[in-house]
Design an enzyme around this catalytic site. Sequence first.
Site, short mmCIF file in Angstrom:
data_model
loop_
_atom_site.label_atom_id
_atom_site.label_comp_id
_atom_site.label_asym_id
_atom_site.label_seq_id
_atom_site.Cartn_x
_atom_site.Cartn_y
_atom_site.Cartn_z
N HIS A 1 0.88 -1.18 0.00
CA HIS A 1 0.00 0.00 0.00
C HIS A 1 0.91 1.22 0.00
CE1 HIS A 1 -3.81 2.10 1.78
NE2 HIS A 1 -3.10 2.93 1.04
N GLU B 1 -2.58 -1.72 -3.17
CA GLU B 1 -3.71 -1.05 -2.54
C GLU B 1 -3.48 0.45 -2.54
OE1 GLU B 1 -3.78 -2.40 1.46
OE2 GLU B 1 -4.55 -4.39 0.97
N HIS C 1 -7.24 -7.34 7.26
CA HIS C 1 -7.01 -6.41 8.36
C HIS C 1 -7.08 -7.15 9.70
CE1 HIS C 1 -6.15 -2.10 8.62
NE2 HIS C 1 -6.46 -2.25 9.89
#
Length: 248
Positions: free
Chosen positions: A44, A76, A200
């Site tokens: 990310h 991401e 997550h």
Amino acid sequence: MPAKLSVNLNAIAMLRNRRDLPWPSVTGLGRIALEAGAHGLTVHPRPDQRHIRFTDLPDIRALIDDEFPDAEFNIEGYPSGDFLALVERTEPEQVTLVPDDPEQPTSDHGWDFVANLDMLKAIVARLKKSGARVSLFCDPDADAEQLDAAKATGADRIELYTGPYGACHEDPKKAAALVEILGRTADAAHDLGLGVNAGHDLTVENLPALAKRLPALAEVSIGHGLTADALEYGMAGAVTRFLGALGR
């Protein structure tokens, strides 16, 4: 078929960035993860480059292309113009779009698909022209209207935000209730023809219940918990443990 495992390299990059030194090596540990059976690598890249740096992306792309051609690269991020250009240069197999403010420490909510439908539809179409699969970060309790809008964007998958589930690690009753909520959202998404990823705060301890309730789960993306495990078991050992928790 059990879900695939994509190893998120952000925490490794953050540790590296504490010093102006090349270790721990993001690509080196990515290689170990893929050798141990991980199916892909996730990053990310945030605008401030506080963990993954933009210069890491070509190296990770080359690692996969040269040594692990069956693995996938998942990038991401919030779909700013700079992010989209970065993605198009790197050509990942999957792009996961998140609604984060750039200053957020980590992703903590899914898209409002209804409010952002037109914007997401245009961006999804742009990304799919490059051949990427597109996944959209989704609240764990997204309702039918939201999921209909997610489908209308043209995206291939949603990624269920599992942060609340991961946060109740000391409350089994609450965890069971939350995994059922995730399961109902996944069922509804599958009924619409959307694939389902999850990510997550997933751990070796909480993955089995999630995998059991979401048997058609396509992929999990795991960084913090897996990196923490790697401090104790080594990267290869951590990957083996997480694959086992997924039923592989």
